[in-house]
Motif scaffolding. Structure first.
Motif, mmCIF file in Angstrom:
data_model
loop_
_atom_site.group_PDB
_atom_site.id
_atom_site.type_symbol
_atom_site.label_atom_id
_atom_site.label_comp_id
_atom_site.label_asym_id
_atom_site.label_seq_id
_atom_site.Cartn_x
_atom_site.Cartn_y
_atom_site.Cartn_z
ATOM 1 N N UNK A 185 0.825 -1.210 0.000
ATOM 2 C CA UNK A 185 0.000 0.000 0.000
ATOM 3 C C UNK A 185 0.861 1.263 0.000
ATOM 4 N N UNK A 186 1.951 1.241 0.738
ATOM 5 C CA UNK A 186 2.856 2.385 0.772
ATOM 6 C C UNK A 186 3.466 2.628 -0.605
ATOM 7 N N UNK A 187 3.817 1.575 -1.294
ATOM 8 C CA UNK A 187 4.386 1.709 -2.636
ATOM 9 C C UNK A 187 3.369 2.329 -3.582
ATOM 10 N N UNK A 188 2.109 1.946 -3.460
ATOM 11 C CA UNK A 188 1.057 2.529 -4.300
ATOM 12 C C UNK A 188 0.931 4.027 -4.024
ATOM 13 N N UNK A 189 1.021 4.420 -2.763
ATOM 14 C CA UNK A 189 0.966 5.847 -2.411
ATOM 15 C C UNK A 189 2.148 6.580 -3.058
ATOM 16 N N UNK A 190 3.344 5.998 -2.989
ATOM 17 C CA UNK A 190 4.516 6.615 -3.613
ATOM 18 C C UNK A 190 4.322 6.755 -5.122
ATOM 19 N N UNK A 191 3.760 5.712 -5.751
ATOM 20 C CA UNK A 191 3.524 5.763 -7.199
ATOM 21 C C UNK A 191 2.534 6.875 -7.555
ATOM 22 N N UNK A 192 1.474 7.010 -6.769
ATOM 23 C CA UNK A 192 0.501 8.078 -7.028
ATOM 24 C C UNK A 192 1.145 9.446 -6.839
ATOM 25 N N UNK A 193 1.952 9.603 -5.798
ATOM 26 C CA UNK A 193 2.648 10.861 -5.567
ATOM 27 C C UNK A 193 3.577 11.175 -6.738
ATOM 28 N N UNK A 194 4.296 10.170 -7.214
ATOM 29 C CA UNK A 194 5.193 10.353 -8.344
ATOM 30 C C UNK A 194 4.432 10.800 -9.590
ATOM 31 N N UNK A 195 3.286 10.206 -9.829
ATOM 32 C CA UNK A 195 2.482 10.582 -10.989
ATOM 33 C C UNK A 195 1.938 12.007 -10.860
ATOM 34 N N UNK A 196 1.682 12.459 -9.656
ATOM 35 C CA UNK A 196 1.165 13.812 -9.445
ATOM 36 C C UNK A 196 2.240 14.891 -9.498
ATOM 37 N N UNK A 197 3.494 14.497 -9.409
ATOM 38 C CA UNK A 197 4.565 15.488 -9.326
ATOM 39 C C UNK A 197 5.468 15.482 -10.552
ATOM 40 N N UNK A 198 4.929 15.108 -11.695
ATOM 41 C CA UNK A 198 5.711 15.163 -12.942
ATOM 42 C C UNK A 198 5.904 16.618 -13.343
ATOM 43 N N UNK A 199 6.968 16.863 -14.109
ATOM 44 C CA UNK A 199 7.189 18.231 -14.584
ATOM 45 C C UNK A 199 6.220 18.547 -15.711
ATOM 46 N N UNK A 200 6.055 19.837 -15.963
ATOM 47 C CA UNK A 200 5.152 20.289 -17.020
ATOM 48 C C UNK A 200 5.665 19.868 -18.392
ATOM 49 N N UNK A 201 4.737 19.732 -19.323
ATOM 50 C CA UNK A 201 5.111 19.559 -20.721
ATOM 51 C C UNK A 201 5.469 20.954 -21.226
ATOM 52 N N UNK A 202 6.695 21.116 -21.726
ATOM 53 C CA UNK A 202 7.183 22.452 -22.053
ATOM 54 C C UNK A 202 7.158 22.781 -23.538
ATOM 55 N N UNK A 203 6.622 21.902 -24.351
ATOM 56 C CA UNK A 203 6.593 22.166 -25.786
ATOM 57 C C UNK A 203 5.833 23.452 -26.065
ATOM 58 N N UNK A 204 6.462 24.355 -26.792
ATOM 59 C CA UNK A 204 5.817 25.598 -27.179
ATOM 60 C C UNK A 204 5.738 26.650 -26.086
ATOM 61 N N UNK A 205 6.320 26.394 -24.933
ATOM 62 C CA UNK A 205 6.269 27.368 -23.841
ATOM 63 C C UNK A 205 7.444 28.337 -23.995
ATOM 64 N N UNK A 206 7.142 29.624 -23.922
ATOM 65 C CA UNK A 206 8.182 30.651 -23.981
ATOM 66 C C UNK A 206 7.818 31.768 -23.005
ATOM 67 N N UNK A 207 8.627 32.796 -22.957
ATOM 68 C CA UNK A 207 8.400 33.886 -21.987
ATOM 69 C C UNK A 207 7.059 34.578 -22.194
ATOM 70 N N UNK A 208 6.578 34.606 -23.431
ATOM 71 C CA UNK A 208 5.328 35.308 -23.708
ATOM 72 C C UNK A 208 4.087 34.532 -23.262
ATOM 73 N N UNK A 209 4.148 33.197 -23.283
ATOM 74 C CA UNK A 209 2.949 32.429 -22.945
ATOM 75 C C UNK A 209 3.090 31.570 -21.688
ATOM 76 N N UNK A 210 4.165 31.774 -20.940
ATOM 77 C CA UNK A 210 4.372 30.963 -19.735
ATOM 78 C C UNK A 210 3.253 31.159 -18.714
ATOM 79 N N UNK A 211 2.672 32.353 -18.677
ATOM 80 C CA UNK A 211 1.603 32.637 -17.717
ATOM 81 C C UNK A 211 0.341 31.813 -18.008
#
Length: 124
Positions: free
Chosen positions: A87-113
């Motif tokens: 059960x603890x491992x499942x909690x870690x897996x869910x936490x890992x899935x929730x804390x992925x970095x953003x998809x940055x394709x097409x992100x620049x200073x003008x549209x980061x907001x």
């Protein structure tokens, strides 16, 4: 790289102060998050493999201390311990899935907001 090395890296990255310019740089921040998430996933995989090996050992009386062997009362605690770890491992897996970095394709200073402002807040 051992599991201890992974934990040291995660701890170091979480506790070392970063300069404000590095933290404000979106790409650096996403790279740091991605690195930590990848290291955390590796740790989870190692933990999962270790749990499976221990579970197999729980089935073998030769591996157990005398008071935990299959004909003893304390043997009934082994499935409980095994389930708690799973059960603890499942909690870690869910936490890992929730804390992925953003998809940055097409992100620049003008549209980061325009990036989603979803965040996970952990209260201590």
């Amino acid at each position: 790289m051992t599991e201890i090395d992974i934990l040291k890296i995660i701890s170091s990255n979480l506790t070392n102060r970063k300069t404000s310019s590095a933290l404000s740089d979106y790409n650096v921040l996403c790279n740091n998050i991605n690195y930590l998430n990848t290291a955390f996933k590796s740790y989870i995989q190692l933990l999962n493999e270790t749990q499976e090996k221990i579970s197999e050992e729980f089935e073998c009386d030769a591996s157990l201390n005398e008071k935990y062997k299959s004909d003893k009362d304390l043997n009934s605690i082994l499935p409980i311990v095994n389930r708690i770890v799973k059960n603890s491992i499942v909690v870690f897996e869910k936490f890992s899935n929730l804390t992925k970095s953003d998809v940055r394709e097409g992100v620049n200073n003008e549209n980061i907001h325009m990036q989603a402002k979803n965040s996970l807040i952990i209260m201590s």
